[in-house]
Design a protein around this motif. Structure first.
Motif, PDB file in Angstrom:
ATOM      1  N   VAL A  56       0.853  -1.197   0.000  1.00 25.10           N
ATOM      2  CA  VAL A  56       0.000   0.000   0.000  1.00 25.10           C
ATOM      3  C   VAL A  56       0.886   1.244   0.000  1.00 25.10           C
ATOM      4  N   SER A  57       1.928   1.234   0.846  1.00 26.31           N
ATOM      5  CA  SER A  57       2.773   2.436   0.935  1.00 26.31           C
ATOM      6  C   SER A  57       3.537   2.673  -0.365  1.00 26.31           C
ATOM      7  N   ARG A  58       3.757   1.617  -1.141  1.00 25.00           N
ATOM      8  CA  ARG A  58       4.435   1.787  -2.434  1.00 25.00           C
ATOM      9  C   ARG A  58       3.448   2.059  -3.571  1.00 25.00           C
ATOM     10  N   GLY A  59       2.178   2.161  -3.202  1.00 21.06           N
ATOM     11  CA  GLY A  59       1.165   2.452  -4.215  1.00 21.06           C
ATOM     12  C   GLY A  59       0.826   1.258  -5.101  1.00 21.06           C
ATOM     13  N   LYS A  60       1.174   0.034  -4.656  1.00 16.24           N
ATOM     14  CA  LYS A  60       0.892  -1.164  -5.466  1.00 16.24           C
ATOM     15  C   LYS A  60      -0.496  -1.741  -5.155  1.00 16.24           C
ATOM     16  N   LEU A  61      -1.011  -1.432  -3.964  1.00 12.38           N
ATOM     17  CA  LEU A  61      -2.346  -1.874  -3.563  1.00 12.38           C
ATOM     18  C   LEU A  61      -3.064  -0.681  -2.938  1.00 12.38           C
ATOM     19  N   THR A  62      -4.402  -0.662  -3.041  1.00 11.52           N
ATOM     20  CA  THR A  62      -5.135   0.342  -2.258  1.00 11.52           C
ATOM     21  C   THR A  62      -5.391  -0.262  -0.879  1.00 11.52           C
ATOM     22  N   ALA A  63      -5.767   0.596   0.070  1.00  8.31           N
ATOM     23  CA  ALA A  63      -6.045   0.087   1.428  1.00  8.31           C
ATOM     24  C   ALA A  63      -7.196  -0.916   1.371  1.00  8.31           C
ATOM     25  N   ALA A  64      -8.175  -0.633   0.502  1.00  6.66           N
ATOM     26  CA  ALA A  64      -9.340  -1.532   0.418  1.00  6.66           C
ATOM     27  C   ALA A  64      -8.912  -2.897  -0.133  1.00  6.66           C
ATOM     28  N   GLU A  65      -8.022  -2.881  -1.137  1.00  2.00           N
ATOM     29  CA  GLU A  65      -7.540  -4.175  -1.693  1.00  2.00           C
ATOM     30  C   GLU A  65      -6.765  -4.951  -0.637  1.00  2.00           C
ATOM     31  N   ARG A  66      -5.932  -4.215   0.112  1.00  2.00           N
ATOM     32  CA  ARG A  66      -5.185  -4.884   1.189  1.00  2.00           C
ATOM     33  C   ARG A  66      -6.160  -5.548   2.171  1.00  2.00           C
ATOM     34  N   ASP A  67      -7.203  -4.814   2.571  1.00  2.00           N
ATOM     35  CA  ASP A  67      -8.150  -5.367   3.549  1.00  2.00           C
ATOM     36  C   ASP A  67      -8.844  -6.607   2.987  1.00  2.00           C
ATOM     37  N   GLU A  68      -9.151  -6.554   1.683  1.00  2.00           N
ATOM     38  CA  GLU A  68      -9.799  -7.699   1.047  1.00  2.00           C
ATOM     39  C   GLU A  68      -8.872  -8.924   1.072  1.00  2.00           C
ATOM     40  N   ILE A  69      -7.589  -8.673   0.751  1.00  3.61           N
ATOM     41  CA  ILE A  69      -6.607  -9.779   0.725  1.00  3.61           C
ATOM     42  C   ILE A  69      -6.459 -10.380   2.126  1.00  3.61           C
ATOM     43  N   VAL A  70      -6.225  -9.518   3.099  1.00  2.00           N
ATOM     44  CA  VAL A  70      -6.035 -10.022   4.467  1.00  2.00           C
ATOM     45  C   VAL A  70      -7.321 -10.722   4.932  1.00  2.00           C
ATOM     46  N   GLY A  71      -8.478 -10.173   4.520  1.00  2.66           N
ATOM     47  CA  GLY A  71      -9.763 -10.754   4.926  1.00  2.66           C
ATOM     48  C   GLY A  71      -9.999 -12.148   4.349  1.00  2.66           C
ATOM     49  N   ARG A  72      -9.275 -12.507   3.290  1.00  3.50           N
ATOM     50  CA  ARG A  72      -9.453 -13.853   2.706  1.00  3.50           C
ATOM     51  C   ARG A  72      -8.720 -14.917   3.515  1.00  3.50           C
ATOM     52  N   VAL A  73      -7.883 -14.476   4.453  1.00  2.84           N
ATOM     53  CA  VAL A  73      -7.107 -15.451   5.229  1.00  2.84           C
ATOM     54  C   VAL A  73      -7.753 -15.644   6.607  1.00  2.84           C
ATOM     55  N   THR A  74      -8.087 -16.893   6.912  1.00  2.46           N
ATOM     56  CA  THR A  74      -8.580 -17.222   8.245  1.00  2.46           C
ATOM     57  C   THR A  74      -7.403 -17.797   9.021  1.00  2.46           C
ATOM     58  N   PHE A  75      -7.198 -17.322  10.244  1.00  2.00           N
ATOM     59  CA  PHE A  75      -6.068 -17.814  11.040  1.00  2.00           C
ATOM     60  C   PHE A  75      -6.598 -18.760  12.110  1.00  2.00           C
ATOM     61  N   THR A  76      -5.969 -19.909  12.232  1.00  2.57           N
ATOM     62  CA  THR A  76      -6.444 -20.893  13.210  1.00  2.57           C
ATOM     63  C   THR A  76      -5.282 -21.706  13.777  1.00  2.57           C
ATOM     64  N   GLY A  77      -5.512 -22.238  14.963  1.00  2.00           N
ATOM     65  CA  GLY A  77      -4.506 -23.111  15.556  1.00  2.00           C
ATOM     66  C   GLY A  77      -4.889 -24.582  15.372  1.00  2.00           C
ATOM     67  N   ALA A  78      -5.997 -24.842  14.681  1.00  2.00           N
ATOM     68  CA  ALA A  78      -6.517 -26.223  14.602  1.00  2.00           C
ATOM     69  C   ALA A  78      -6.365 -26.809  13.202  1.00  2.00           C
ATOM     70  N   LEU A  79      -5.586 -27.866  13.107  1.00  2.00           N
ATOM     71  CA  LEU A  79      -5.444 -28.568  11.820  1.00  2.00           C
ATOM     72  C   LEU A  79      -6.785 -29.092  11.314  1.00  2.00           C
ATOM     73  N   ASP A  80      -7.670 -29.439  12.279  1.00  2.00           N
ATOM     74  CA  ASP A  80      -8.970 -30.004  11.903  1.00  2.00           C
ATOM     75  C   ASP A  80      -9.765 -29.065  10.993  1.00  2.00           C
ATOM     76  N   ASP A  81      -9.456 -27.765  11.043  1.00  2.00           N
ATOM     77  CA  ASP A  81     -10.180 -26.805  10.196  1.00  2.00           C
ATOM     78  C   ASP A  81      -9.864 -26.991   8.716  1.00  2.00           C
ATOM     79  N   LEU A  82      -8.882 -27.857   8.398  1.00  2.00           N
ATOM     80  CA  LEU A  82      -8.474 -28.027   6.995  1.00  2.00           C
ATOM     81  C   LEU A  82      -9.257 -29.131   6.279  1.00  2.00           C
ATOM     82  N   GLY A  83     -10.196 -29.761   7.003  1.00  2.00           N
ATOM     83  CA  GLY A  83     -10.922 -30.922   6.455  1.00  2.00           C
ATOM     84  C   GLY A  83     -11.491 -30.689   5.065  1.00  2.00           C
ATOM     85  N   GLY A  84     -12.015 -29.484   4.806  1.00  2.00           N
ATOM     86  CA  GLY A  84     -12.706 -29.250   3.527  1.00  2.00           C
ATOM     87  C   GLY A  84     -11.860 -28.546   2.477  1.00  2.00           C
ATOM     88  N   ALA A  85     -10.557 -28.349   2.743  1.00  2.00           N
ATOM     89  CA  ALA A  85      -9.718 -27.608   1.776  1.00  2.00           C
ATOM     90  C   ALA A  85      -9.507 -28.420   0.498  1.00  2.00           C
TER      91      ALA A  85
END
Ligand code: CAA
Length: 491
Positions: A56-85
């Motif tokens: 974003v600071s280099r002008g390669k992404l907008t703040a909204a695009e960054r939020d969308e990208i980060v929002g696509r990642v779910t963070f978890t400590g449980a391997l079991d959450d990978l069952g449907g990947a």
């Protein structure tokens, strides 16, 4: 029908895992990022956040695009959450026992259609696959550091990989904006097999005091045009990972050039792992390293004698800079222009302590060679002389290949051997090194540019000096030179 990958799990969110998660999220896929504990999970989240903030600071992404990208990642400590990947990619430390345990768990947790991939740098994908009940659906998907930047993905199939899977994973890599190179399962694949031998050899040259850390880094950056010097790159990869990759390469090749240089083990044992720990060969937290250009300037040189091919041109440049032309017996400094060791020139001079060798590399770098007889004062004076001429001095010992050729030629030789073994094509090897490491040219392009016979002769000299079996010219290279072939790509 080609597999549709929509949801991807990434296990391990260290530098590589976090970068890989970011790459998938940027391409619009849903990502489940897994880490063992809350602290590591937060570090992983921080990696992705910082990397996208930087964009974003280099002008390669907008703040909204960054939020969308980060929002696509779910963070978890449980391997079991990978069952449907649809795909799970592993990026945990390079320890076979950890990988086997993880793949056994993933095999149990994930649905029957899930493809399991490893980002291993060098371990056997076949051995990892064999711990699962679905070895046909296990594959290598090897990214390069920094994953969001480097354009290569090595897709590694084994002898039991299902037909079509490597193609589907290669298509996925293209969807991520990467270029896939598909290869079989050999230690180090293409890139690490060629890269780590070179990096390890640089560490050996440092240990042998052929040149200093900064001078070797400078020589390879400015002299060979690489994006980073070998020690900066070792620090980026991580010295622990580099050590592990060398170990694995050595187990397979039994070639001493892959046996990790002792200094690597020493730094790893001391916890100096490179950038990720704040210090490795370089210090990323303390005082900045003294730049090579801060070398003390101290001269008392009036006359210079230059010998060897190109002497007239260099003498003229020195004369234009105000230095008198001297003779070998009376000059303050005697320069022998040479690409081979110069001590024999010194032995014939009345004042051998005044002789230094000089090897111009890549237009800007002057390897400055001190023989066993060169006086420290003359070495310093020669250092200043070349700076006056606008060149970057790289002081080094009087060894075959000095620094750049000693590091470059064995790497080119290894590439010829790899091609000749049938493992990968010339085009794939060139592509892999250009896109995986940001090299300005692949090894075969470089070989053609330098000249096959120059490299062959340089390797002979290196072999004669170091007696490393793998420095002996590859039989194919030797045959091509003997046959008068001048381009390995164009033959
Ligand atoms: N994460 C995300 N992006 C990064 C980054 C990081 N860690 N480091 C740099 N970047 C981005 C920058 O944001 C910048 O992006 P834009 O052009 O879009 O603005 C771009 O990369 C260039 O960065 P800089 O201008 O800051 O720095 P640079 O021009 O010196 O390039 C480099 C930095 C890309 C790392 C370059 O030096 C390079 O290509 N080095 C070689 C790296 C290499 O060889 N990697 C492979 C290692 S081997 C491996 O990983 C395999 C293994 O298994 C061990």
């Amino acid at each position: 029908m080609a597999r549709a990958f929509k949801t991807v799990g990434v296990v391990g969110l260290g530098t590589m895992g976090a970068g890989i998660a970011e790459v998938f999220a940027r391409a619009g896929l849903s990502v489940i990022g897994v880490e063992v504990d809350a602290e590591a999970l937060e570090r992983g989240r921080g990696h992705i956040r910082r990397s996208t903030d930087r964009a974003v600071s280099r002008g390669k992404l907008t703040a909204a695009e960054r939020d969308e990208i980060v929002g696509r990642v779910t963070f978890t400590g449980a391997l079991d959450d990978l069952g449907g990947a649809d795909l799970v990619i592993e990026a945990i430390p390079e320890v076979m026992d950890y990988k086997r345990a993880l793949f056994t768990d993933l095999d149990r947790i994930c649905g029957p259609g899930t493809v399991l991939a490893t980002n291993t740098s060098s371990l056997s994908v076949t051995a990892i696959a064999a711990t699962t009940s679905r070895p046909g659906q296990v594959i290598g998907m090897h990214f390069f550091n920094p994953a969001p930047v480097m354009k290569l993905v090595e897709v590694v199939h084994t002898v039991v990989t299902e037909d079509g899977l490597a193609d589907d994973v290669a298509a996925l890599a293209r969807r991520l904006g990467k270029t896939p190179v598909t290869v079989g399962d050999r230690a180090g694949f293409v890139v690490n097999r060629l890269l780590l031998g070179y990096l390890n050899h640089a560490a050996t040259l440092l240990e042998r005091r052929v040149a200093s850390r900064d001078d070797i880094d400078t020589a390879m950056k400015l002299g060979a045009g690489l994006p980073m010097g070998p020690f900066a790159l070792l620090d980026l990869i991580g010295l622990d990972t580099s050590h592990e990759v060398c170990e694995v390469l050595f187990q397979e090749s039994r070639d001493r050039v892959h046996a990790p240089a002792p200094i690597l083990r020493e730094l790893v044992t001391a916890g100096l792992l490179g950038r990720k720990s704040g210090r490795g060969f370089h210090d990323y937290e303390g005082a900045p390293a003294r730049a090579a250009s801060e070398f003390p300037v101290k001269m008392g040189v009036a006359s210079v004698c230059v010998m060897g091919e190109g002497a007239e041109e260099l003498s003229s440049r020195l004369a234009a800079a105000g230095f008198k032309r001297g003779e070998a017996h009376d000059a303050d400094v005697v320069i022998a222009l040479s690409s081979t060791p110069v001590v024999e020139h010194a032995a014939g001079l009345p004042r051998p302590e005044r002789l230094v060798g000089l090897h111009l590399v890549g237009g800007d770098v002057a390897e400055l060679v001190s023989t066993a007889l060169t006086s420290p004062e003359v070495a310093l004076a020669a250092h200043d002389l070349v700076k006056v001429l606008g060149l970057t001095p790289v002081p080094c010992a009087d060894r075959a290949g000095f620094v750049v050729d000693a590091l470059l030629y064995p790497y080119l030789n290894d590439a010829v051997r790899m091609y000749d073994s049938g493992y990968a094509s010339i085009e794939d090897i060139d592509t892999a090194m250009r896109l995986g490491c940001g090299y300005p040219a692949g090894p075969f392009e470089t070989l053609d540019a330098i000249g096959l016979s120059t490299v062959r002769d340089g390797l002979r000299a290196l072999y004669a000096e170091y007696r490393e079996p793998s420095f002996a010219p590859a039989p194919l290279l030797d045959r091509l030179v003997t046959a008068g072939v001048t381009s390995i790509r164009g033959r």
